[in-house]
Design a protein around this motif. Sequence first.
Motif, PDB file in Angstrom:
ATOM      1  N   GLY A   2      23.282  -9.149  12.515  1.00 48.09           N
ATOM      2  CA  GLY A   2      22.490  -8.331  11.608  1.00 48.09           C
ATOM      3  C   GLY A   2      21.210  -8.974  11.120  1.00 48.09           C
ATOM      4  O   GLY A   2      20.455  -8.348  10.370  1.00 48.09           O
ATOM      5  N   ALA A   3      20.935 -10.223  11.508  1.00 49.08           N
ATOM      6  CA  ALA A   3      19.703 -10.893  11.075  1.00 49.08           C
ATOM      7  C   ALA A   3      18.498 -10.263  11.758  1.00 49.08           C
ATOM      8  O   ALA A   3      18.552  -9.813  12.903  1.00 49.08           O
ATOM      9  N   LEU A   4      17.380 -10.229  11.039  1.00 44.10           N
ATOM     10  CA  LEU A   4      16.143  -9.673  11.578  1.00 44.10           C
ATOM     11  C   LEU A   4      15.377 -10.767  12.320  1.00 44.10           C
ATOM     12  O   LEU A   4      15.213 -11.873  11.818  1.00 44.10           O
ATOM     13  N   ILE A   5      14.915 -10.442  13.541  1.00 39.55           N
ATOM     14  CA  ILE A   5      14.212 -11.409  14.387  1.00 39.55           C
ATOM     15  C   ILE A   5      12.747 -11.001  14.514  1.00 39.55           C
ATOM     16  O   ILE A   5      12.438  -9.834  14.776  1.00 39.55           O
ATOM     17  N   TYR A   6      11.846 -11.955  14.321  1.00 38.42           N
ATOM     18  CA  TYR A   6      10.411 -11.745  14.553  1.00 38.42           C
ATOM     19  C   TYR A   6      10.011 -12.440  15.856  1.00 38.42           C
ATOM     20  O   TYR A   6      10.431 -13.569  16.115  1.00 38.42           O
ATOM     21  N   TYR A   7       9.162 -11.753  16.655  1.00 36.18           N
ATOM     22  CA  TYR A   7       8.582 -12.341  17.862  1.00 36.18           C
ATOM     23  C   TYR A   7       7.058 -12.299  17.767  1.00 36.18           C
ATOM     24  O   TYR A   7       6.490 -11.553  16.978  1.00 36.18           O
ATOM     25  N   ASP A   8       6.404 -13.072  18.639  1.00 35.57           N
ATOM     26  CA  ASP A   8       4.952 -13.028  18.869  1.00 35.57           C
ATOM     27  C   ASP A   8       4.158 -13.348  17.605  1.00 35.57           C
ATOM     28  O   ASP A   8       4.004 -12.515  16.708  1.00 35.57           O
ATOM     29  N   PHE A   9       3.573 -14.540  17.586  1.00 36.49           N
ATOM     30  CA  PHE A   9       2.861 -15.022  16.407  1.00 36.49           C
ATOM     31  C   PHE A   9       1.381 -15.269  16.698  1.00 36.49           C
ATOM     32  O   PHE A   9       0.741 -16.109  16.070  1.00 36.49           O
ATOM     33  N   GLY A  10       0.848 -14.514  17.666  1.00 34.88           N
ATOM     34  CA  GLY A  10      -0.563 -14.642  18.005  1.00 34.88           C
ATOM     35  C   GLY A  10      -1.467 -14.050  16.933  1.00 34.88           C
ATOM     36  O   GLY A  10      -2.561 -14.551  16.690  1.00 34.88           O
ATOM     37  N   MET A  11      -1.027 -12.960  16.292  1.00 35.85           N
ATOM     38  CA  MET A  11      -1.824 -12.312  15.248  1.00 35.85           C
ATOM     39  C   MET A  11      -1.117 -12.490  13.910  1.00 35.85           C
ATOM     40  O   MET A  11      -0.139 -11.811  13.617  1.00 35.85           O
ATOM     41  N   MET A  12      -1.599 -13.430  13.122  1.00 33.76           N
ATOM     42  CA  MET A  12      -1.065 -13.673  11.785  1.00 33.76           C
ATOM     43  C   MET A  12      -2.190 -13.483  10.774  1.00 33.76           C
ATOM     44  O   MET A  12      -3.364 -13.685  11.095  1.00 33.76           O
ATOM     45  N   GLY A  13      -1.834 -13.098   9.566  1.00 37.62           N
ATOM     46  CA  GLY A  13      -2.831 -12.873   8.528  1.00 37.62           C
ATOM     47  C   GLY A  13      -2.562 -13.727   7.311  1.00 37.62           C
ATOM     48  O   GLY A  13      -1.435 -14.173   7.078  1.00 37.62           O
ATOM     49  N   GLN A  14      -3.600 -13.954   6.537  1.00 36.72           N
ATOM     50  CA  GLN A  14      -3.461 -14.728   5.312  1.00 36.72           C
ATOM     51  C   GLN A  14      -4.324 -14.087   4.236  1.00 36.72           C
ATOM     52  O   GLN A  14      -5.520 -13.864   4.432  1.00 36.72           O
ATOM     53  N   LEU A  15      -3.701 -13.777   3.096  1.00 35.31           N
ATOM     54  CA  LEU A  15      -4.443 -13.212   1.981  1.00 35.31           C
ATOM     55  C   LEU A  15      -5.344 -14.290   1.374  1.00 35.31           C
ATOM     56  O   LEU A  15      -4.892 -15.408   1.126  1.00 35.31           O
ATOM     57  N   SER A  16      -6.587 -13.946   1.149  1.00 37.61           N
ATOM     58  CA  SER A  16      -7.524 -14.920   0.570  1.00 37.61           C
ATOM     59  C   SER A  16      -7.076 -15.310  -0.834  1.00 37.61           C
ATOM     60  O   SER A  16      -6.420 -14.541  -1.541  1.00 37.61           O
ATOM     61  N   SER A  17      -7.445 -16.527  -1.238  1.00 35.67           N
ATOM     62  CA  SER A  17      -7.073 -17.003  -2.573  1.00 35.67           C
ATOM     63  C   SER A  17      -7.697 -16.121  -3.652  1.00 35.67           C
ATOM     64  O   SER A  17      -7.101 -15.899  -4.711  1.00 35.67           O
ATOM     65  N   ARG A  18      -8.872 -15.583  -3.378  1.00 42.94           N
ATOM     66  CA  ARG A  18      -9.526 -14.703  -4.345  1.00 42.94           C
ATOM     67  C   ARG A  18      -8.724 -13.423  -4.547  1.00 42.94           C
ATOM     68  O   ARG A  18      -8.531 -12.972  -5.678  1.00 42.94           O
ATOM     69  N   LEU A  19      -8.249 -12.844  -3.428  1.00 38.70           N
ATOM     70  CA  LEU A  19      -7.469 -11.614  -3.520  1.00 38.70           C
ATOM     71  C   LEU A  19      -6.114 -11.876  -4.156  1.00 38.70           C
ATOM     72  O   LEU A  19      -5.647 -11.112  -5.015  1.00 38.70           O
ATOM     73  N   ARG A  20      -5.459 -12.960  -3.753  1.00 45.35           N
ATOM     74  CA  ARG A  20      -4.152 -13.289  -4.328  1.00 45.35           C
ATOM     75  C   ARG A  20      -4.263 -13.604  -5.817  1.00 45.35           C
ATOM     76  O   ARG A  20      -3.365 -13.293  -6.602  1.00 45.35           O
TER      77      ARG A  20
END
Length: 554
Positions: free
Chosen positions: A288-306
């Motif tokens: 039942g564990a959720l699996i993530y694949y493919d890490f070519g497109m990752m995002g990061q919230l800017s410190s200003r937005l966070r």
Amino acid sequence: MLLRPLRIWWLALALLLGLWWDGQAWSYVGGVTPERQRSRQRRRARWLTQAFLGLGSAFIKLGQLLSARPDVLPAELVEELATLQDRVPAFPFAVVQDLLEQELGGRCAEIIDLESEPLGSASLAQVHRASLRSGRQVVFKVQRPGLERTFRLDLEVMQQVAAAVQRHPRWGRGRDWIGIAQECRRVLLRELDFRLEAEHAARFRQQFLDDPGIRIPAVVWELSTRRVLCLDYVPGIKITDRQALIEAGIVPAAVAEKGAASYLQQLVRFGFFHADPHPGNLAVAADGALIYYDFGMMGQLSSRLRGRLGSMVRAAAGRDAAGLVKELQLAGVIAPGVDPGPVRRLVRVMLEEALTPPFSANVLERLSGDLYDLVYGQPFRLPPELIFVMRALSTFEGVGRSLDSGFSLVAIARPYLLPLMTSSGGSGSGVGGSANDLFNEISRQAAEVGSRALGIPKRLDDSLARIEQGDLQVQIRAGETDRLLRRLALAQQAAGQSMLLAGLAVAAALLAVSARPALVIIPLLASLPVGLSWVKLQGRLKRDGRIDQLPTSR
């Protein structure tokens, strides 16, 4: 290779001319209507998607990046490009073996069983399952041969196209095409380096290392290079295969909730998130564990937005549209100098849609559409990471509904957003610290209101004195009224030019049947600048009217 730049230039010109043609009211037989516009734009979007697929890897990735720019492309193009997935044939197994030997050298001896049939094939690479001497089951992601040379050629031509478009007085106004091209170049060339994807995978795995309900493949560093990525083989059931999940004894509703919760954790707690969580990149393990694949497109919230995320959540929870718009301006989401009236109106509608029960099943999908309509052709800018966030949440919303008809992303999100309502940064410092922050904020606001209240009598007295002396001048500026007056003036100009064109047409007809028909050239030549001006006015009227189509209230 010599014909490829010509194909790219031809595609760019065809797209720009097509978008211009779609924007002209007179180009619609039988008159322009919103339905006819959307139908034509959908056809244009399908044509562009097929053209990108035909041009190959770089343009498939370019399309995925442009799908995060609803400020430069119509909503139909954005939505179609967002569905652009890699559907390309596999390259020969002998090429895979040769590339592994080139990249790994003597380390290839660790591989004892490499399957010839790929598990998947995409524009950048294809994936093969293998066994190592240690018994470890892994997969190899092998980059397509000759890809970097093609990428660099395509990206060079794209920058030339962007520079040409930027110089155009109309197409370049208000948009930084050169900046977009440079950002695409940076992102695409980084994606060719699988060592960066390995770092992304390791960082993402570290975030959920203590969560048994989330599984991310580990990187085999000694067998990973710039063009080869080796990960643990983690099999699973496709997340959208509801029947297979039930047969495996897994509750689909629990999977839907786990997926949404994990993504909210990525956003609220870590700020580092999977930017492409389509169903092909998600699976469910036997436990039942959720699996993530493919890490070519990752995002990061800017410190200003966070940094402003907590204030945004508080404003949203209080349905304070003006306060939320102010926070968006401070976070840099809304460009300086933009009339906040239309934005505030849309935000008010969005808050009512998102926070008023019973919650709509496809609330995020519809809100995204409203947002796309607002930003296209306007100086309202959205950070690309925010678009990826909305698209990912919308994807999880769709997957959740397919697994559980009663799925509500908004309800699941509340426990993760509550800490943000009592802290400024989202991480907090315990319950006591959050309570103190909230108390301090309330005290500050109370003191500010009290100070203003004490000053009201004096301000009123000053204003009355100025009125009696005749010194008070009142200046009123209403953004929406200004826009309506501008549209009225444009409409009057268009009507006057229409009458002038009609008069010239009558004159041309009379001269054509007169004794001197050659004089018909005079009204025809005079009608050319008038006709061009009329066409431009129609375009301006359409752009100014786009924002007025948004609903004012519910």
